[in-house]
Design a protein around this motif. Structure first.
Motif, PDB file in Angstrom:
ATOM      1  N   ARG B  48       9.815   1.624  13.379  1.00  0.00           N
ATOM      2  CA  ARG B  48      11.218   1.383  13.734  1.00  0.00           C
ATOM      3  C   ARG B  48      11.737   0.093  13.126  1.00  0.00           C
ATOM      4  NH1 ARG B  48      11.508   1.515  20.156  1.00  0.00           N
ATOM      5  NH2 ARG B  48       9.453   0.553  19.953  1.00  0.00           N
ATOM      6  N   PRO B  49      13.021   0.038  12.795  1.00  0.00           N
ATOM      7  CA  PRO B  49      13.576  -1.236  12.346  1.00  0.00           C
ATOM      8  C   PRO B  49      13.653  -2.237  13.499  1.00  0.00           C
ATOM      9  CG  PRO B  49      15.309   0.432  12.480  1.00  0.00           C
ATOM     10  CD  PRO B  49      14.007   1.129  12.735  1.00  0.00           C
ATOM     11  N   TYR B  50      13.634  -3.478  13.156  1.00  0.00           N
ATOM     12  CA  TYR B  50      13.834  -4.564  14.115  1.00  0.00           C
ATOM     13  C   TYR B  50      15.259  -4.464  14.642  1.00  0.00           C
ATOM     14  CZ  TYR B  50      14.567  -9.349  15.747  1.00  0.00           C
ATOM     15  OH  TYR B  50      14.882 -10.458  16.487  1.00  0.00           O
ATOM     16  N   ASP B  51      15.438  -4.646  15.976  1.00  0.00           N
ATOM     17  CA  ASP B  51      16.782  -4.413  16.498  1.00  0.00           C
ATOM     18  C   ASP B  51      17.489  -5.662  16.986  1.00  0.00           C
ATOM     19  OD1 ASP B  51      15.186  -4.550  18.807  1.00  0.00           O
ATOM     20  OD2 ASP B  51      15.078  -2.366  18.903  1.00  0.00           O
ATOM     21  N   GLY B  52      16.892  -6.806  16.692  1.00  0.00           N
ATOM     22  CA  GLY B  52      17.513  -8.054  17.137  1.00  0.00           C
ATOM     23  C   GLY B  52      18.873  -8.323  16.523  1.00  0.00           C
ATOM     24  N   PHE B  54      21.177  -5.991  16.018  1.00  0.00           N
ATOM     25  CA  PHE B  54      22.192  -5.028  16.472  1.00  0.00           C
ATOM     26  C   PHE B  54      23.080  -5.653  17.550  1.00  0.00           C
ATOM     27  CE2 PHE B  54      18.812  -1.594  15.539  1.00  0.00           C
ATOM     28  CZ  PHE B  54      19.242  -1.478  14.228  1.00  0.00           C
ATOM     29  N   ASP B  55      24.321  -5.211  17.575  1.00  0.00           N
ATOM     30  CA  ASP B  55      25.258  -5.727  18.575  1.00  0.00           C
ATOM     31  C   ASP B  55      26.134  -4.566  19.053  1.00  0.00           C
ATOM     32  OD1 ASP B  55      27.390  -6.780  19.957  1.00  0.00           O
ATOM     33  OD2 ASP B  55      27.962  -8.234  18.420  1.00  0.00           O
ATOM     34  N   VAL B  56      26.027  -4.259  20.336  1.00  0.00           N
ATOM     35  CA  VAL B  56      26.707  -3.097  20.908  1.00  0.00           C
ATOM     36  C   VAL B  56      28.209  -3.090  20.598  1.00  0.00           C
ATOM     37  CG1 VAL B  56      27.422  -2.055  23.102  1.00  0.00           C
ATOM     38  CG2 VAL B  56      25.016  -2.645  22.729  1.00  0.00           C
ATOM     39  N   SER B 260      18.929   4.859   8.256  1.00  0.00           N
ATOM     40  CA  SER B 260      18.223   4.439   9.467  1.00  0.00           C
ATOM     41  C   SER B 260      17.719   3.004   9.376  1.00  0.00           C
ATOM     42  CB  SER B 260      17.050   5.374   9.753  1.00  0.00           C
ATOM     43  OG  SER B 260      17.529   6.627  10.184  1.00  0.00           O
ATOM     44  N   LYS B 261      17.381   2.570   8.179  1.00  0.00           N
ATOM     45  CA  LYS B 261      16.886   1.206   8.037  1.00  0.00           C
ATOM     46  C   LYS B 261      18.009   0.257   7.610  1.00  0.00           C
ATOM     47  CE  LYS B 261      13.008   3.441   8.581  1.00  0.00           C
ATOM     48  NZ  LYS B 261      12.912   4.900   8.719  1.00  0.00           N
ATOM     49  N   PHE B 264      21.636   1.814  10.966  1.00  0.00           N
ATOM     50  CA  PHE B 264      20.850   1.914  12.202  1.00  0.00           C
ATOM     51  C   PHE B 264      20.399   3.345  12.440  1.00  0.00           C
ATOM     52  CE2 PHE B 264      23.960   3.600  15.407  1.00  0.00           C
ATOM     53  CZ  PHE B 264      25.093   3.609  14.614  1.00  0.00           C
ATOM     54  N   PRO B 265      19.210   3.499  13.061  1.00  0.00           N
ATOM     55  CA  PRO B 265      18.640   4.840  13.231  1.00  0.00           C
ATOM     56  C   PRO B 265      19.469   5.723  14.155  1.00  0.00           C
ATOM     57  CG  PRO B 265      16.990   3.136  13.708  1.00  0.00           C
ATOM     58  CD  PRO B 265      18.299   2.446  13.553  1.00  0.00           C
ATOM     59  N   GLY B 266      20.109   5.123  15.174  1.00  0.00           N
ATOM     60  CA  GLY B 266      20.836   5.904  16.168  1.00  0.00           C
ATOM     61  C   GLY B 266      22.020   6.665  15.604  1.00  0.00           C
ATOM     62  N   TYR B 415       8.684  -4.309  13.403  1.00  0.00           N
ATOM     63  CA  TYR B 415       9.222  -4.320  14.748  1.00  0.00           C
ATOM     64  C   TYR B 415       8.725  -5.492  15.599  1.00  0.00           C
ATOM     65  CZ  TYR B 415      11.094  -2.259  18.980  1.00  0.00           C
ATOM     66  OH  TYR B 415      11.819  -2.032  20.109  1.00  0.00           O
TER      67      TYR B 415
END
Lengths: 440, 440
Positions: B48-52, B54-56, B260-261, B264-266, B415
């Motif tokens: 999985r990519p690192y998600d730090g 990401f910002d909702v 995805s990378k 974002f994967p979602g 990750y």
């Protein structure tokens, strides 16, 4: 490197997989082409939901509501972030909400573990077929005329669906029984029967309660599963008959779910309910849902968490009752169906109907009805209809996997305004009369 | 109706399609199980990519930006609404933005008509395989060790991939040539060769520029297509070698794209670039992208317009340059890779390495590296590693379609925090030393 363009590869279509040459796809493309070529024609072809009730701003509200729900459930900011941005479980992250909604809306009582969230109902069909049809000796039977999605998914997997013709009033269990016997006589094992029990696409018929019970008994006796696809129930007016799944006491039904009509198509969220027990050679038990999940991991990995978030937000807004979200839409579609039926009555007085041999069914819900006419409803007829009369419809022959429907057409009432319905039926009547005269 | 539970159906797993018994899936499930059973273990398994980063809140901004873009392009409020809520073209609605981005980021110059937007790269793989492998005489070759997504998609379609083993430094064209000859000698026609040219998953190797040119020449000479999957390029530090597609003068490459990378994967948005010319029996020309689109209509109908909207908003934010969006992430991953390599050097001084027979490669990008060890890296070893040493990795044997990798393991650096990497490698070293002693 000089002969750059000369050297470019050319692939021969007949060397690609046979599914890309599927006549259904070609006819669907043809339909799209006609629609583009005659933009002023009124089209009864698309089965899209009416979009007048959609509101862009609500997308944001629904996502927010789901995020709040996660927070209230104790999720940390990091978990909430990941629930939107990361991959996520292949079987889906809103299974509990869907199971809750199924209980409230449809009296379908299953555990979340039996639910697999899919990229629209189409993927659910694909997964179910791939799991259940293991090889050429396994038979898929379909109620015919039949939604093209199931035949398309079958084609990809080299599966030839066996058509079980419905009668004027819809599915008849006796005909399925005959088809099952014929398959067994050919040495094949019937594994699944696909049907849209309510307001079927394309025919508009609904399976009676008696036939529902008889079908479940037959499935138990003859050992096959029923693939129940029922996207039009909750957008139809009035009380609906029970789903097959809600009557299913022996886990004979795999329920294929869609939110394309009840919520919105752009979510591309559907689901499969597959609570069947599966045991491996060593006797380890699992659920069919687990097997569908494995297959899904090889098709789409998982369903967009973002799409799931919007769907979840919508479900939460109505405490799971999508039926309540659809009070207005089901009234709207019900009125559209009444309007088209009234207009057909008006444009074809009884003596005309008898003289021409034109008749149609009177569905009490759903998006579609069928009209039988005394001439061939082929592509050439469709072109004449679009060009000379400015009206487009779908040839019913598109929906018969093994031939049929050559003198019928499908009308969709979901997408047009009442003014267009009124004008469109008048044009259709002119077209039908003109063709009938020529044919006569 | 009394014997309700007794009568419930039980399906036998061996009667379902063989793909659900695929050992790769079982091993992946096993890996998940281990991860759950030992929650305190440090896991080098997930890719999985690192998600730090990401910002909702950005989700909302990106959707807004795309809607504004549509409005500036002249879309009416109704059209904008439909662009989010309705079905939408099967081939995707952001193809022009993707084509623009490919030109800027990757020097891939194709028309939007050659792009098909898919539900992640996984669906793109599935579509390409289904189109190109028409029957049992068509061969799919894969660089091995190999991403499990391609073997999984192949299994669904009953395709047995032919493994072309890579060397320590990655893909070697000569070995592919040998495999092609062998397939032809068996009477089969090589149709496609799948490869991850940059920072491969799982091995971490990168194909040299010379091999890239040689591969394209071989593809032209031997008449097959190259399926290029390259999700790690733009999240790797430094200058990357050109994509195969950018070097492709004869439309020999189908480029399989992932966001995805890089995004974002979602989103579950990927794409295929398929600009190959296809002619039917009557000589009518089309593109391979059109054929992939037909297949997609039978798998997922279309990719969620909502997901496409977020991706489009992100692309618009950087004027198509996803590379610019990934300056920070590629530095982050680059540092993580350097950190794990430094820590491995530290935990295994040269004399230990030589004595134990432990070695690893030194990828200059991507998420993965491989470690060769002097004992079997099987499931039992993984359990000992998790239980006794608190560290989880992926057995490389999972990635060999036709056997291999029994003494190697894959580490993912994407990750974990640097602190976890440091502690995790120390634990791994203890585990390896303990196993080597036992083996010795």
């Amino acid at each position: 490197m000089a002969l750059v363009d000369m050297a470019a590869v050319t692939l021969r279509k007949e060397e690609l997989h046979a599914s890309v040459g599927d006549p259904v796809l070609d006819t669907m493309n043809f339909l799209n082409e006609i629609t583009h070529r005659y933009p002023k024609a009124i089209s009864f072809a698309p089965g899209r939901p009416y979009d007048g009730f959609f509101d862009v701003e609500e997308i944001f509200t629904h996502i927010r509501r789901y995020l709040d729900h996660l927070e209230q459930g104790g999720a940390t900011p990091g978990e909430i972030r990941n629930a939107l941005f990361q991959y996520g479980p292949t079987s889906g992250q809103i299974r509990a909400l869907i199971a809750d909604s199924l209980r409230k809306d449809e009296n379908i009582d299953v555990r979340p573990e039996s639910v697999v969230v899919t990229v629209g109902c189409q993927e659910a069909m694909f997964l179910a077929l791939r799991a259940l049809i293991a090889g050429p000796d396994d038979a898929l039977l379909v109620s015919s005329p039949c939604y093209v999605g199931i035949t398309g998914a079958a084609r990809l997997l080299g599966i030839e669906p066996i058509a079980v013709e419905e009668g004027r009033d819809g599915f008849r269990c006796a005909d399925l029984e005959t088809a099952l016997d014929a398959e067994r006589a050919r040495g094949r094992r019937p594994r699944a029967f696909y049907v849209v029990p309510d307001h079927s696409n394309p025919s508009g018929t609904t399976m009676s309660l008696e036939e529902r019970h008889a079908l479940l008994e037959l499935a138990a006796r003859e050992d096959f599963l029923v693939l129940e696809d029922s996207p039009y129930r909750l957008v139809s007016p009035g009380r609906q008959l029970p789903t097959l799944k809600s009557l299913d006491r022996e886990q004979r039904v795999v329920h294929l779910g869609s939110y394309s009509k009840t919520l919105f198509p752009g979510a591309r969220v559907g689901f499969a309910v597959a609570d069947q027990r599966v045991v491996d050679k060593d006797g380890n038990p699992g659920l069919l849902a687990d097997e569908l999940t494995k297959i899904k991991s090889m098709v789409t990995v998982n369903t967009s968490p973002l799409s799931q978030a919007v769907v979840a937000g919508m479900l939460l807004a109505a405490d799971g009752r999508t039926s309540e979200l659809n009070t207005e839409t089901s009234a709207y579609y019900g009125e559209a169906m009444q309007a088209i039926l009234a207009r057909l009555d008006e444009c074809f007085p009884q003596q005309d109907r008898d003289a021409l041999g034109v008749r149609w069914n009177r569905p009490d819900g759903g998006f579609f009805l069928t009209v039988d006419v005394p001439f061939r409803t082929d592509s050439a007829a469709l072109v004449r209809s679009a060009e000379d009369h400015g009206v487009i419809w779908t040839p019913m022959s598109y929906f018969y996997p093994q031939g049929g429907g050559e003198h019928s057409l499908r009308l969709s009432v979901s997408y047009l305004t009442q003014a267009d319905v009124s004008e469109g039926v008048a044009r259709l009547a002119q077209f039908i009369k003109s063709e009938s005269t020529n044919a006569g």
